[in-house]
Motif scaffolding. Structure first.
Motif, PDB file in Angstrom:
ATOM      1  N   PHE A  26       0.808  -1.215   0.000  1.00 25.57           N
ATOM      2  CA  PHE A  26       0.000   0.000   0.000  1.00 25.57           C
ATOM      3  C   PHE A  26       0.843   1.268   0.000  1.00 25.57           C
ATOM      4  O   PHE A  26       0.311   2.369  -0.133  1.00 25.57           O
ATOM      5  CB  PHE A  26      -0.929   0.009   1.220  1.00 25.57           C
ATOM      6  CG  PHE A  26      -1.805  -1.211   1.318  1.00 25.57           C
ATOM      7  CD1 PHE A  26      -2.860  -1.398   0.438  1.00 25.57           C
ATOM      8  CD2 PHE A  26      -1.553  -2.173   2.269  1.00 25.57           C
ATOM      9  CE1 PHE A  26      -3.659  -2.514   0.510  1.00 25.57           C
ATOM     10  CE2 PHE A  26      -2.361  -3.301   2.358  1.00 25.57           C
ATOM     11  CZ  PHE A  26      -3.409  -3.480   1.478  1.00 25.57           C
ATOM     12  N   ALA A  27       2.141   1.130   0.172  1.00 33.13           N
ATOM     13  CA  ALA A  27       3.015   2.307   0.293  1.00 33.13           C
ATOM     14  C   ALA A  27       3.459   2.805  -1.075  1.00 33.13           C
ATOM     15  O   ALA A  27       3.876   2.026  -1.931  1.00 33.13           O
ATOM     16  CB  ALA A  27       4.231   1.970   1.142  1.00 33.13           C
ATOM     17  N   SER A  28       3.398   4.118  -1.249  1.00 35.17           N
ATOM     18  CA  SER A  28       3.953   4.721  -2.462  1.00 35.17           C
ATOM     19  C   SER A  28       5.426   5.032  -2.272  1.00 35.17           C
ATOM     20  O   SER A  28       6.181   5.178  -3.230  1.00 35.17           O
ATOM     21  CB  SER A  28       3.197   6.004  -2.813  1.00 35.17           C
ATOM     22  OG  SER A  28       3.343   6.976  -1.785  1.00 35.17           O
ATOM     23  N   SER A  29       5.834   5.155  -1.003  1.00 35.32           N
ATOM     24  CA  SER A  29       7.227   5.444  -0.687  1.00 35.32           C
ATOM     25  C   SER A  29       7.543   4.939   0.711  1.00 35.32           C
ATOM     26  O   SER A  29       6.718   5.068   1.625  1.00 35.32           O
ATOM     27  CB  SER A  29       7.477   6.949  -0.756  1.00 35.32           C
ATOM     28  OG  SER A  29       8.807   7.273  -0.406  1.00 35.32           O
ATOM     29  N   GLN A  30       8.715   4.307   0.874  1.00 35.52           N
ATOM     30  CA  GLN A  30       9.163   3.825   2.176  1.00 35.52           C
ATOM     31  C   GLN A  30      10.597   4.282   2.409  1.00 35.52           C
ATOM     32  O   GLN A  30      11.423   4.239   1.492  1.00 35.52           O
ATOM     33  CB  GLN A  30       9.093   2.302   2.254  1.00 35.52           C
ATOM     34  CG  GLN A  30       7.702   1.739   2.246  1.00 35.52           C
ATOM     35  CD  GLN A  30       7.665   0.327   2.824  1.00 35.52           C
ATOM     36  OE1 GLN A  30       7.329   0.113   3.974  1.00 35.52           O
ATOM     37  NE2 GLN A  30       8.011  -0.642   2.014  1.00 35.52           N
ATOM     38  N   THR A  31      10.875   4.681   3.638  1.00 35.05           N
ATOM     39  CA  THR A  31      12.171   5.266   3.963  1.00 35.05           C
ATOM     40  C   THR A  31      12.719   4.683   5.258  1.00 35.05           C
ATOM     41  O   THR A  31      11.968   4.418   6.195  1.00 35.05           O
ATOM     42  CB  THR A  31      12.046   6.793   4.122  1.00 35.05           C
ATOM     43  OG1 THR A  31      11.545   7.353   2.913  1.00 35.05           O
ATOM     44  CG2 THR A  31      13.385   7.432   4.453  1.00 35.05           C
ATOM     45  N   ALA A  32      14.030   4.487   5.293  1.00 36.19           N
ATOM     46  CA  ALA A  32      14.742   4.154   6.536  1.00 36.19           C
ATOM     47  C   ALA A  32      15.562   5.374   6.928  1.00 36.19           C
ATOM     48  O   ALA A  32      16.078   6.087   6.059  1.00 36.19           O
ATOM     49  CB  ALA A  32      15.650   2.951   6.333  1.00 36.19           C
ATOM     50  N   THR A  33      15.667   5.643   8.232  1.00 39.24           N
ATOM     51  CA  THR A  33      16.336   6.862   8.669  1.00 39.24           C
ATOM     52  C   THR A  33      17.068   6.677   9.985  1.00 39.24           C
ATOM     53  O   THR A  33      16.794   5.727  10.729  1.00 39.24           O
ATOM     54  CB  THR A  33      15.302   8.009   8.817  1.00 39.24           C
ATOM     55  OG1 THR A  33      15.976   9.235   9.028  1.00 39.24           O
ATOM     56  CG2 THR A  33      14.370   7.746   9.993  1.00 39.24           C
ATOM     57  N   ALA A  34      18.000   7.579  10.253  1.00 37.82           N
ATOM     58  CA  ALA A  34      18.724   7.612  11.537  1.00 37.82           C
ATOM     59  C   ALA A  34      19.069   9.057  11.840  1.00 37.82           C
ATOM     60  O   ALA A  34      19.446   9.818  10.939  1.00 37.82           O
ATOM     61  CB  ALA A  34      19.998   6.765  11.461  1.00 37.82           C
TER      62      ALA A  34
END
Length: 203
Positions: free
Chosen positions: A98-106
């Motif tokens: 369902f995601a149009s965009s997914q991000t990993a962050t720190a």
């Protein structure tokens, strides 16, 4: 919460790349080798399990929201830096149709507290993901480093520090591990800072 939502919105402009070897299509030897060369190139993407960092915390990404969500975990304190150098968070269930965009962050948890702390804090992190197509862990993109940039805010806007690093998560990745550290440079030398690591997605 506000910072996490800003990171969620920033995922629209993120980009990603899988680190690995790419075969030269114009190489006659590669053409003759055929599938054997392709298989070797795919294997080169995989991270040696002995080199994959062990996680300190785990989290399960929630994919049930109508808008999006973020899943973040913080280091309990800054002792990870002196004991082993990095803090590692694993987030599972990141494959989200369902995601149009997914991000990993720190990013550093406390760098926003003052201009001096922010501008002397640097966050460095590396992202790994389990790729269901390759059937192994791969490194996603390059290791990233960001030195803090302070924004004083004003009115209803709170002061903030932009020291976060992020990557877009490929759709073939089912879980990720983020290995990172936030370091404050002081007159006595580098000092570890609490760090937050995790994922976000939007429809």
């Amino acid at each position: 919460m506000k910072r996490a939502m800003n990171l969620l919105a920033s995922s629209l402009v993120s980009s990603f790349a899988l680190v690995g070897c790419v075969a030269d299509a114009t190489d006659l030897d590669a053409e003759l080798a055929g599938l054997e060369e392709v298989e070797e190139a795919a294997q080169a993407l995989c991270v040696d399990m002995a080199a994959l960092p062990a996680f300190d915390q785990t989290a399960v990404q929630s994919n049930s929201s109508d808008v999006g969500s973020f899943t973040l975990r913080e280091s309990p304190d800054n002792t990870y830096y002196s004991s082993k150098g990095n803090y590692v968070v694993e987030v599972t269930n990141v494959k989200n149709p369902f995601a149009s965009s997914q991000t990993a962050t720190a990013y550093s948890v406390n760098a926003h507290k003052s201009k001096s702390v922010c501008e002397n804090t640097t966050t460095t992190a590396t992202l790994y993901g389990f790729d269901e197509v390759e059937g192994c862990w791969v490194q996603i993109g390059a290791t990233k480093t960001k030195k803090g940039v302070y924004s004083p805010g004003g009115g209803f806007i709170q002061p903030s520090c932009s020291d976060g690093v992020s990557w877009s998560i490929p759709t073939t990745v089912t879980k990720v591990r983020i290995k990172g550290k936030s370091v404050l440079q002081t007159m006595f030398g580098p000092a570890g800072q609490k760090i937050a690591e995790g994922t976000s997605w939007i429809h």
